[in-house]
Structures are given as structure tokens and as C-alpha cells.
Write an enzyme that holds these catalytic residues in place. Structure first.
Site, PDB file in Angstrom:
ATOM      1  N   TRP A 180      54.513  34.810 -42.338  1.00 10.19           N
ATOM      2  CA  TRP A 180      53.672  34.741 -43.526  1.00 10.19           C
ATOM      3  C   TRP A 180      52.233  35.077 -43.152  1.00 10.19           C
ATOM      4  O   TRP A 180      51.798  34.839 -42.038  1.00 10.19           O
ATOM      5  CB  TRP A 180      53.771  33.352 -44.174  1.00 10.19           C
ATOM      6  CG  TRP A 180      55.151  33.144 -44.698  1.00 10.19           C
ATOM      7  CD1 TRP A 180      56.130  32.353 -44.165  1.00 10.19           C
ATOM      8  CD2 TRP A 180      55.733  33.793 -45.821  1.00 10.19           C
ATOM      9  NE1 TRP A 180      57.281  32.467 -44.899  1.00 10.19           N
ATOM     10  CE2 TRP A 180      57.075  33.339 -45.920  1.00 10.19           C
ATOM     11  CE3 TRP A 180      55.270  34.717 -46.762  1.00 10.19           C
ATOM     12  CZ2 TRP A 180      57.933  33.769 -46.916  1.00 10.19           C
ATOM     13  CZ3 TRP A 180      56.125  35.149 -47.760  1.00 10.19           C
ATOM     14  CH2 TRP A 180      57.443  34.674 -47.830  1.00 10.19           C
ATOM     15  N   SER A 192      66.037  31.521 -50.428  1.00  9.88           N
ATOM     16  CA  SER A 192      66.979  31.687 -49.320  1.00  9.88           C
ATOM     17  C   SER A 192      68.220  30.813 -49.402  1.00  9.88           C
ATOM     18  O   SER A 192      68.192  29.714 -49.961  1.00  9.88           O
ATOM     19  CB  SER A 192      66.271  31.399 -48.000  1.00  9.88           C
ATOM     20  OG  SER A 192      65.480  32.516 -47.688  1.00  9.88           O
ATOM     21  N   ARG A 202      65.012  23.299 -50.344  1.00  8.35           N
ATOM     22  CA  ARG A 202      65.551  24.667 -50.393  1.00  8.35           C
ATOM     23  C   ARG A 202      66.311  25.084 -49.137  1.00  8.35           C
ATOM     24  O   ARG A 202      66.397  24.371 -48.168  1.00  8.35           O
ATOM     25  CB  ARG A 202      64.417  25.654 -50.654  1.00  8.35           C
ATOM     26  CG  ARG A 202      63.298  25.627 -49.613  1.00  8.35           C
ATOM     27  CD  ARG A 202      62.247  26.696 -49.955  1.00  8.35           C
ATOM     28  NE  ARG A 202      61.122  26.629 -49.065  1.00  8.35           N
ATOM     29  CZ  ARG A 202      60.044  25.877 -49.264  1.00  8.35           C
ATOM     30  NH1 ARG A 202      59.939  25.124 -50.334  1.00  8.35           N
ATOM     31  NH2 ARG A 202      59.060  25.870 -48.376  1.00  8.35           N
ATOM     32  N   ASP A 223      63.145  36.583 -45.473  1.00  7.53           N
ATOM     33  CA  ASP A 223      64.271  35.969 -44.742  1.00  7.53           C
ATOM     34  C   ASP A 223      65.640  36.652 -44.861  1.00  7.53           C
ATOM     35  O   ASP A 223      66.057  37.030 -45.965  1.00  7.53           O
ATOM     36  CB  ASP A 223      64.538  34.549 -45.252  1.00  7.53           C
ATOM     37  CG  ASP A 223      63.302  33.737 -45.447  1.00  7.53           C
ATOM     38  OD1 ASP A 223      62.212  34.209 -45.101  1.00  7.53           O
ATOM     39  OD2 ASP A 223      63.426  32.619 -45.964  1.00  7.53           O
TER      40      ASP A 223
HETATM   41  C1  FRU Z   1      60.910  31.114 -45.584  1.00  6.38           C
HETATM   42  C2  FRU Z   1      60.837  30.851 -47.081  1.00  6.38           C
HETATM   43  C3  FRU Z   1      62.003  29.990 -47.525  1.00  6.38           C
HETATM   44  C4  FRU Z   1      62.161  30.352 -48.962  1.00  6.38           C
HETATM   45  C5  FRU Z   1      61.832  31.818 -48.963  1.00  6.38           C
HETATM   46  C6  FRU Z   1      61.193  32.320 -50.216  1.00  6.38           C
HETATM   47  O1  FRU Z   1      60.264  32.265 -45.166  1.00  6.38           O
HETATM   48  O2  FRU Z   1      59.609  30.249 -47.410  1.00  6.38           O
HETATM   49  O3  FRU Z   1      61.817  28.619 -47.277  1.00  6.38           O
HETATM   50  O4  FRU Z   1      63.443  30.088 -49.437  1.00  6.38           O
HETATM   51  O5  FRU Z   1      60.974  32.026 -47.849  1.00  6.38           O
HETATM   52  O6  FRU Z   1      61.113  33.719 -50.220  1.00  6.38           O
END
Ligand code: FRU
Length: 486
Positions: free
Chosen positions: A302, A95, A165, A35
Site C-alpha cells: 500500500w 479478499s 475480512r 491481493d
Molecule cells: C489487503 C487488503 C485486504 C482487503 C483487500 C481490499 O491488501 O486490505 O485486507 O480484503 O486488501 O482490496
């Protein structure tokens, strides 16, 4: 050696091993990136931070990488801004976002603790809470001594600390708010808001968006901003529970409406997708230097096939896009700075093609192509990109059925159909295509719909054809190759 120095030392030692970088998309100096974080304009330049594992081309041990730019094509790598070197962020600085206050740049991020590291989670042991770091020069960051700033004490009951988060901070009339992704007690995604007067002390404000139970969604990386007099909320969707993996496709959505800051509620008026491809996730916006709203996304998702290991990097950012509103839709235009990097334009006007006849361009590994077609003729045609003897990526345009379909022989790919690509009120269908070594971004009708695609196949063809699939008349075709010097 502390973790931050270790990361920077490792990067200096290994950055020369990276090969086959794209020509005009941002990639990390070496290793894995996901991200965009902390996207902001500060002290005269754009800053982009990102989820970063310098040590390998797989996700692990999240740091915040950092780069700056003035034109979004030439990026300057900076030292890693954050390493996961405290007890409260021991398993990752996840993030978050940036905001300027009193001349300082503040980063708000998620401290992630997971003694079992990884996705097979024992939820009861995972903690996610929000932390702060700040800097006077935008390069060296100091973590706040009293981190975490939003944790168990501040999160109301009924929400799960294990999925809490991605703070995105904003200022409205001198008051700070931040939106966050969270899972509720039913294990479904919500976007909640906290409020602060000083960025250090935060209180829960309200829940502004809730997913439905049977949508099985977690709403990651929320972002809330104003465009053309409306409030826009964006978020990235992933399965809220590993059980639903495969049923919920990663995608990025937007809702347009009115954020009532008095009541703490978001009234939804319209909604849509930010990208119709499979490769645009976790975008984040910043206010540009002229007050415009710019977003940039991770051009991947992902569980996707990685580039070959010997490339030494994994992960690219999309072209940044400028957002506006038109007819209740979010319009996304590629940042204007990119234009000057495409020279030698070839223009055809009123080109006619018989069935199966083609117009060809050679050397299209990094190129720009625009095609405008009248919708009065019920024609069908196809753009064939990265063409080799037996492979291509194809964009099939069927004006009669208002349908654009995207297929590719490269990468891991299933066909994407985009319907309602034109209507009777429109004079023409316009397609704008940006091709780089490992990606294609398609802007349809001046950014009404966008599709991002990535494929890291080493042997891609370099030819481009426009093929008539019926008697076809194209109003205008513009082709240009990428010139690195801009
Ligand atoms: C999104 C995510 C966020 C998290 C980060 C971890 O792609 O899953 O929610 O903060 O990646 O790398």
C-alpha cells in the site's frame, strides 16, 4: 448492462493499451490489481483470482479478476469472476479464498459496505461480512442467495464489523474451517476461526492468534495450512489505526506451531518473516497438484509509487513459491516450472576476483543469476544489477558479519539489511536472483530468506556485475537470460 458485463466489456476495449508488462510475472489485463484471491487447483489447472479494479490504475470498487495457468508463466485471462453488484458487497468484493466441494468451486469473500468509500473511514458506517459464490465450470460464478453467510449475527461481541475480512477456507477431516482477520474492541488485530459442515452455515469457533496492544497491528489475509507435519499461519501486517501509519511497516509474517482443532487454539513454536523486502503483501497459498504448498503474493504494498500511468496496469504477482520446513524455518523455493524459461546458461567455477575486479554480464533485463560462495573465506562482494552508467541495484554480501544488504538507485527505496545470513554450520552462502523488467526477487540459501523488490523506472540499465570488495573466490556463478518460449 450489469456490472460484470460492463467490466468485461471495458477490459476487451482497453486491454491493448497496456504496455511494458513484465516478462514472467502475472499482471492484470488492464487496470489495478492487489491481493491474490481464491488461489486453487481446480479441473486440471491453477486458478488465480485477485482484487481488481479494471477501470483505473488506482484501488477502487473491488472486483475479482481471474486467470488460469499450468506453468505460472503463461497465464490465461478469464472473464471477471465477481463484480460488486449486490447491496451486501456494494463497495467491494474484498479478499477471500476458494475451495472445491462436490465438483463445484466455491469462493468465499468479504462483502464490503462503506458509504464513504476509502480510507478516511467513519467506522460506524462500514460493514464487512462474508459471502459465498459458486461455479460448476470455474468461470461463471453465481452468488449465494442468502448472502452474507457470516455477519453481525455470527460475529461475537467485542469484535468490530468494520474490519472483519479475508476468509481463508480449509477442510480438516471433513469439517470446514475458515480463518479471518478482525479487529477487537481495543482496535487490535486478531485472527479468528469459524466452523461449518456445509460451507453455507457457519458458527464462531475460536480466536487463534492475537496481536499485542502496543504492536498496533491489523493482521490481514490470514492463511492456515499444514507443511511437513506442522501448522503454519501467515498474515500480512498493516497499521491497525491510521494514527500509526508510518510506524508499522507493511510486512508479511509466518508462525509455525500446532493448531489444536479440538481446543481451537494455535500453539506458537517459531516465527519469521516471509519476505525481507518492501514489496510482498497479502500472499495466499494453495495446495498444488502434487500435494505441495504453493504461495503467491502481491508484489507491491500500500502507498507505493505506481508505474507510469501510460503503462495501463498497476500491480504484479510474485513468482509463486513452494513451501517446506527445515530447522523450524519456512523454506520458500521458486516454483520449478520457471527453470525451463531460462536458457543459455553461463557457468563459472571457482572464479577469483581481486578488490574491485568484476565479472560482467550484458543484457540482464530479465535474467537469472546464482552465486555460491564458501563461508570459509571472510570475503565481501557485491552483485550490481540493472547497471547503467550511474545507477544500479546492489546486493552487498559480507560473509564475516553474516550480513546481506540491499540498496537501489531505482524506485523509492531505503536500504534493507538482512542479518544472520550464514552460520558456521553452513558451507556456503547461496544467492539466487530472478530479475524481470520491474522486479528483483532474491532467494538466500535455497529459500531460507527471500526479498522482493519492485521499481518501475523506465530507464534501467541492463548490465550485471559481480564485484570483489575484498580478495574473493566464488565457488560457482550461473547466469541465464529469460526465453519467453520456455
Ligand atoms: C489487503 C487488503 C485486504 C482487503 C483487500 C481490499 O491488501 O486490505 O485486507 O480484503 O486488501 O482490496
Amino acid at each position: 448492462m450489469n456490472k460484470l458485463t460492463a467490466a468485461n466489456t471495458y477490459i476487451q476495449k482497453h486491454k491493448e493499451t497496456v504496455r511494458n508488462r513484465p516478462l514472467f510475472h502475472f499482471t492484470p489485463e488492464v487496470g489495478w490489481m492487489n491481493d491474490p484471491n481464491g488461489f486453487s487447483f481446480y479441473q486440471g489447472e491453477y486458478h488465480l483470482f485477485y482484487q481488481y479494479n479494471p477501470y483505473d490504475i488506482v484501488w477502487n470498487d473491488m472486483h475479482w479478476g481471474h486467470a488460469t495457468t499450468n506453468d505460472f508463466v503463461n497465464w490465461h485471462h478469464k472473464p471477471v469472476a465477481l463484480a460488486n453488484d449486490k447491496l451486501y458487497d456494494a463497495n467491494g468484493c474484498f479478499s477471500g479464498s476458494a475451495i472445491e466441494k462436490d465438483g463445484k468451486l466455491f469462493l468465499m469473500y468479504t462483502g464490503h459496505i462503506d458509504p464513504n468509500m476509502g480510507f478516511d473511514k467513519d467506522e460506524s458506517q462500514i460493514i464487512e461480512h462474508q459471502c459465498l459464490a459458486f461455479s460448476e465450470d470455474g468461470i461463471q460464478f453465481e452468488k449465494y442467495q442468502k448472502n452474507p453467510i457470516i455477519g453481525e449475527k455470527e460475529l461475537p461481541e467485542g469484535y468490530m464489523m468494520c474490519d472483519f475480512r479475508d476468509p481463508k477456507v480449509l477442510e480438516v477431516d471433513g469439517v470446514y474451517f475458515c480463518v479471518l482477520a478482525v479487529r477487537n474492541a481495543e482496535r487490535r488485530g486478531e485472527i479468528i476461526m469459524f466452523q461449518s459442515l456445509n460451507l453455507f452455515d457457519w458458527t464462531f469457533y475460536s480466536s487463534i492468534y492475537q496481536s499485542k496492544f502496543d504492536e498496533n497491528m491489523m493482521l490481514e489475509c490470514p492463511d492456515l495450512f499444514r507443511v511437513d507435519g506442522k501448522d503454519v499461519l501467515i498474515f500480512s501486517i498493516m497499521p491497525c489505526d491510521p494514527k500509526f501509519q508510518g510506524e508499522v511497516i507493511h510486512k508479511t509474517a509466518y508462525v509455525i506451531g500446532k493448531m489444536d482443532y479440538e481446543k481451537g487454539s494455535f500453539e506458537l513454536e517459531h516465527q519469521g518473516l516471509l519476505d525481507y523486502g518492501h514489496n510482498f503483501y497479502a500472499p495466499q497459498s494453495a495446495e498444488g497438484k502434487n500435494g505441495e504448498r504453493i504461495i503467491i503474493g502481491w508484489m507491491q504494498r500500500w502507498n507505493q509509487a505506481a508505474p507510469p500511468r501510460d503503462y495501463g496496469f498497476n500491480g504484479m504477482m510474485s513468482l509463486p513459491r513452494v513451501l517446506t520446513l527445515k530447522d523450524n524455518k519456512l523454506i520458500q523455493r521458486p516454483i520449478r516450472e520457471i527453470d525451463s524459461y531460462f536458457g543459455h546458461r553461463t557457468i563459472h567455477k571457482n572464479a577469483t576476483l581481486k578488490m574491485n575486479e568484476t565479472i560482467d554480464f550484458h543484457g540482464g533485463k530479465a535474467a537469472y543469476l546464482r552465486v555460491n560462495a564458501s563461508i570459509l573465506e571472510k570475503q565481501k562482494f557485491q552483485l550490481e544489477l540493472n547497471k547503467s552508467e550511474d545507477k544500479a541495484t546492489r546486493i552487498h554480501v559480507d560473509i564475516e558479519n553474516a550480513m546481506i544488504s540491499f540498496t537501489s538507485d531505482y524506485g523509492e527505496f531505503s536500504q534493507i539489511d538482512i542479518s544472520e545470513c550464514c552460520n558456521a554450520l553452513q558451507e556456503e552462502v547461496a544467492l539466487e536472483v530472478f530479475m524481470d523488467l520491474h522486479s528483483i526477487e532474491v532467494f538466500i540459501n535455497s529459500g531460507e530468506k527471500v526479498l522482493s523488490f519492485t521499481a518501475y523506472d523506465q530507464e534501467k540499465g541492463t548490465d550485471i556485475s559481480i564485484r570483489g570488495l575484498s580478495q574473493t573466490r566464488l565457488k560457482e556463478i550461473v547466469y541465464a537470460t529469460f526465453k519467453p518460449e520456455g
